[in-house]
Design a protein around this motif. Sequence first.
Motif, PDB file in Angstrom:
ATOM      1  N   PRO A  28     -27.437 128.119  46.856  1.00 51.19           N
ATOM      2  CA  PRO A  28     -27.739 129.342  47.459  1.00 51.19           C
ATOM      3  C   PRO A  28     -28.830 129.996  46.640  1.00 51.19           C
ATOM      4  N   TRP A  29     -29.501 130.882  47.282  1.00 54.10           N
ATOM      5  CA  TRP A  29     -30.530 131.679  46.813  1.00 54.10           C
ATOM      6  C   TRP A  29     -29.965 132.570  45.755  1.00 54.10           C
ATOM      7  N   GLU A  30     -29.135 133.057  45.882  1.00 52.65           N
ATOM      8  CA  GLU A  30     -28.122 133.811  45.106  1.00 52.65           C
ATOM      9  C   GLU A  30     -28.042 133.192  43.588  1.00 52.65           C
ATOM     10  N   GLU A  31     -27.699 132.024  43.673  1.00 54.32           N
ATOM     11  CA  GLU A  31     -27.790 131.157  42.295  1.00 54.32           C
ATOM     12  C   GLU A  31     -28.968 131.128  41.753  1.00 54.32           C
ATOM     13  N   TYR A  84     -40.871 128.252  41.778  1.00 52.71           N
ATOM     14  CA  TYR A  84     -40.093 127.339  42.514  1.00 52.71           C
ATOM     15  C   TYR A  84     -38.810 127.754  43.026  1.00 52.71           C
ATOM     16  N   LEU A  85     -38.405 128.900  42.262  1.00 54.02           N
ATOM     17  CA  LEU A  85     -36.985 129.419  42.428  1.00 54.02           C
ATOM     18  C   LEU A  85     -36.833 130.694  43.305  1.00 54.02           C
ATOM     19  N   LEU A  86     -37.701 131.369  42.941  1.00 55.49           N
ATOM     20  CA  LEU A  86     -37.552 132.820  43.733  1.00 55.49           C
ATOM     21  C   LEU A  86     -37.687 133.079  45.400  1.00 55.49           C
ATOM     22  N   PRO A  87     -38.846 132.554  45.920  1.00 57.76           N
ATOM     23  CA  PRO A  87     -38.806 132.657  47.264  1.00 57.76           C
ATOM     24  C   PRO A  87     -38.182 131.683  48.257  1.00 57.76           C
ATOM     25  N   HIS A  88     -37.867 130.674  47.756  1.00 55.48           N
ATOM     26  CA  HIS A  88     -37.101 129.608  48.547  1.00 55.48           C
ATOM     27  C   HIS A  88     -36.042 130.167  49.069  1.00 55.48           C
ATOM     28  N   THR A  89     -35.889 130.147  50.325  1.00 53.67           N
ATOM     29  CA  THR A  89     -34.694 130.651  51.388  1.00 53.67           C
ATOM     30  C   THR A  89     -34.174 131.889  50.984  1.00 53.67           C
ATOM     31  N   ALA A  90     -34.969 132.842  50.426  1.00 52.72           N
ATOM     32  CA  ALA A  90     -34.498 134.194  50.199  1.00 52.72           C
ATOM     33  C   ALA A  90     -34.232 134.952  51.370  1.00 52.72           C
ATOM     34  N   PRO A  91     -33.413 136.026  51.499  1.00 52.09           N
ATOM     35  CA  PRO A  91     -33.207 136.834  52.522  1.00 52.09           C
ATOM     36  C   PRO A  91     -34.658 137.400  52.904  1.00 52.09           C
ATOM     37  N   PRO A  92     -35.062 137.193  54.069  1.00 55.21           N
ATOM     38  CA  PRO A  92     -36.389 137.672  54.650  1.00 55.21           C
ATOM     39  C   PRO A  92     -36.789 139.049  54.227  1.00 55.21           C
ATOM     40  N   ALA A  93     -35.931 140.062  54.231  1.00 53.11           N
ATOM     41  CA  ALA A  93     -36.249 141.469  53.976  1.00 53.11           C
ATOM     42  C   ALA A  93     -36.502 141.601  52.532  1.00 53.11           C
ATOM     43  N   LEU A  94     -36.012 140.688  51.669  1.00 47.40           N
ATOM     44  CA  LEU A  94     -36.383 140.512  50.299  1.00 47.40           C
ATOM     45  C   LEU A  94     -37.670 139.841  49.726  1.00 47.40           C
ATOM     46  N   PHE A 101     -36.598 143.295  39.170  1.00 46.03           N
ATOM     47  CA  PHE A 101     -35.605 142.269  39.618  1.00 46.03           C
ATOM     48  C   PHE A 101     -34.443 143.145  39.570  1.00 46.03           C
ATOM     49  N   GLU A 102     -34.230 144.156  38.757  1.00 46.43           N
ATOM     50  CA  GLU A 102     -32.868 145.288  38.923  1.00 46.43           C
ATOM     51  C   GLU A 102     -32.901 145.880  40.433  1.00 46.43           C
ATOM     52  N   LYS A 103     -34.334 146.099  40.941  1.00 36.81           N
ATOM     53  CA  LYS A 103     -34.454 146.825  42.134  1.00 36.81           C
ATOM     54  C   LYS A 103     -33.894 145.866  43.276  1.00 36.81           C
ATOM     55  N   VAL A 104     -34.438 144.667  43.067  1.00 40.25           N
ATOM     56  CA  VAL A 104     -34.084 143.282  44.365  1.00 40.25           C
ATOM     57  C   VAL A 104     -32.632 143.303  44.212  1.00 40.25           C
ATOM     58  N   LEU A 105     -31.868 143.120  42.869  1.00 41.56           N
ATOM     59  CA  LEU A 105     -30.414 143.128  42.835  1.00 41.56           C
ATOM     60  C   LEU A 105     -29.778 144.170  43.648  1.00 41.56           C
ATOM     61  N   TYR A 106     -30.263 145.476  43.140  1.00 36.60           N
ATOM     62  CA  TYR A 106     -29.621 146.670  43.880  1.00 36.60           C
ATOM     63  C   TYR A 106     -29.658 146.360  45.374  1.00 36.60           C
ATOM     64  N   LYS A 161     -27.366 143.708  46.643  1.00 37.93           N
ATOM     65  CA  LYS A 161     -25.799 144.091  46.447  1.00 37.93           C
ATOM     66  C   LYS A 161     -25.528 145.175  47.424  1.00 37.93           C
ATOM     67  N   SER A 162     -26.310 146.154  47.759  1.00 40.94           N
ATOM     68  CA  SER A 162     -25.960 147.144  48.546  1.00 40.94           C
ATOM     69  C   SER A 162     -26.108 146.740  49.967  1.00 40.94           C
ATOM     70  N   GLY A 163     -26.768 145.643  50.325  1.00 39.43           N
ATOM     71  CA  GLY A 163     -26.838 145.239  51.708  1.00 39.43           C
ATOM     72  C   GLY A 163     -28.045 146.137  52.412  1.00 39.43           C
ATOM     73  N   LEU A 164     -28.542 146.832  51.545  1.00 42.01           N
ATOM     74  CA  LEU A 164     -29.685 147.718  52.469  1.00 42.01           C
ATOM     75  C   LEU A 164     -30.824 146.703  53.156  1.00 42.01           C
ATOM     76  N   HIS A 165     -30.709 145.389  52.668  1.00 42.37           N
ATOM     77  CA  HIS A 165     -31.849 144.608  53.437  1.00 42.37           C
ATOM     78  C   HIS A 165     -31.314 144.058  54.525  1.00 42.37           C
ATOM     79  N   LEU A 166     -30.290 144.389  55.061  1.00 42.44           N
ATOM     80  CA  LEU A 166     -29.601 143.770  56.353  1.00 42.44           C
ATOM     81  C   LEU A 166     -29.958 144.787  57.419  1.00 42.44           C
ATOM     82  N   PRO A 167     -30.145 144.299  58.847  1.00 42.11           N
ATOM     83  CA  PRO A 167     -30.222 145.118  59.947  1.00 42.11           C
ATOM     84  C   PRO A 167     -29.158 146.273  59.984  1.00 42.11           C
ATOM     85  N   LYS A 168     -29.429 147.516  60.480  1.00 46.64           N
ATOM     86  CA  LYS A 168     -28.572 148.580  60.342  1.00 46.64           C
ATOM     87  C   LYS A 168     -27.382 148.421  61.171  1.00 46.64           C
TER      88      LYS A 168
END
Length: 437
Positions: A187-190, A289-299, A324-329, A332-339
Amino acid sequence: MQPLGTSVALGAVLFLGALALLTFCPPGRGRRAAGREPPGLLGELRARREDLGRYSGALSSQALAESRLGCADLASLTGTRYLGSGFSKLVLQATLADGSAVALKRIHGEGSDVRRCVRLYRDPAGCQRLASYKLRKEVTLLRGLRHPGIIQLYGECYDNSLDPERRVTAMLELGSPLEMIQLLQAPWEERFKVCLSLVKLLHYLAHSPLGSVALLDFQPRQFVTVDGDLKVTDVDDASTEELTCGGDADCILEFPTKSFSLTCAAAGRCEGINEKRNLYNAYRFFFTYLLPHTAPPALKPFLYDIMNATGDLRYGINETLDAFEKVLYLYKSGLHLPKRSQHLKEFLVINGFRLQEAADYKCWPSYNHLGCLLSVHNANEAAVICNSHPQCQSFIVSQQRTWTGRLLVTFRSNFTDLVPDANSAVYIRRSSVLRKR
Ligand SMILES: Nc1ncnc2c1ncn2[C@@H]1O[C@H](COP(=O)(O)OP(=O)(O)OP(=O)(O)O)[C@@H](O)[C@H]1O
Ligand SMILES: *[C@@H]1O[C@H](CO)[C@@H](O)[C@H](O)[C@H]1NC(C)=O
Ligand SMILES: *[C@@H]1O[C@H](CO)[C@@H](O)[C@H](O)[C@H]1NC(C)=O
Ligand SMILES: *[C@@H]1O[C@H](CO)[C@@H](O)[C@H](O)[C@H]1NC(C)=O
């Protein structure tokens, strides 16, 4: 691979080699005395000894006084087996008397480092000694550098009664080799976790107690993972020396497909060259190699920005860590998901139950191999995912979470065999309940 470091090291070796030649081969004495190393080898030995001294001097008394493993622990090891090897070292796994597993590092007597030396100088004992400096330097650096991104040194043993090859043994935290292919299927998270571990490590190295440390040999095989976190294990090629310079023209940081012009600081050193070398290597060996592959589209825009900024060395390590900390935030907060979404309304909730575990349909990239186990921000995101899987009729939300705190949810094609479980809830698609009736 390491043009600047190599040329500097080579220069030092040639210089010291010449020095050794003068000292040990006075004019008029053609042949060297028996038992004395060839001049070239002496020079290499001296260069390594000096390099080692540079790091030993910087060790804190705390690092030296800690209670640690030693030769006695080594004597009682069991279950020794081969783990890996490289140019200069051999790595074994073993079990301590208390049952815990450790990694052992020794000089690799048949490795290409020793073989090159023997071919050059025909002095096996001297070459073992030369190789042992690498491991001693590694041990010294590991004692001075403590960070979650650096493999932990548990102790070492210098045993002069053993043959030179086995004399120095380092006992280390055990990791698993970094498998890039496996990671690409995870998973992208890993994958993000691995990159974040690396960035935190580079931030520490840039401001370490020993100075700004460059990992001259920076490749995935120098790293292992422990619980999904990246840790560097091979630090014998680390250096705190920053390239000396007379002007900006001397400060070229070169890579196979790109080079950067840096500034020559007032102190006569290329400013930040160690930090920049590490960061660009992180970009070319890991991020791309690792960062963009299957990342959440909004990120993705944030990730591409990190890649662009590190790939052009526009960011230093501090800014990279912030990004990186900003992306993690956000993640984690789900702000990248549709409202708002209506998806959850299509599901019936049964709190206090889960489904009997059973093999079911598979999805990618599942956290287990038996079925479809994915991380979600909340039940709403799970509902969106369920609706996108034709087989999905229900999903189970438990208390299990990933390292970012996201919920682990099992998606199922069925909803029979409900089992009471105070910490779970089963969500069943309303349309399939109606169909069943
Ligand atoms: N702590 C550890 N836990 C598990 N495996 C390890 C550990 N340390 C090293 N290894 C494995 O052993 C291999 C060789 O170790 P290391 O990189 O230190 O040797 P080396 O001779 O310096 O290698 P290289 O030629 O790549 O510089 C590594 O690639 C890694 O797969
Ligand atoms: C960064 O973006 C600029 C502008 O789009 C582009 O010219 C450059 O090649 C990019 N660099 C990298 C490393 O991707
Ligand atoms: C980066 O961060 C470190 C530690 O957090 C700090 O000491 C250093 O001054 C910062 N460097 C820059 C260039 O901001
Ligand atoms: C769902 O469960 C029912 C009853 O146990 C079973 O007959 C059916 O085959 C199951 N469907 C799937 C897709 O597993």
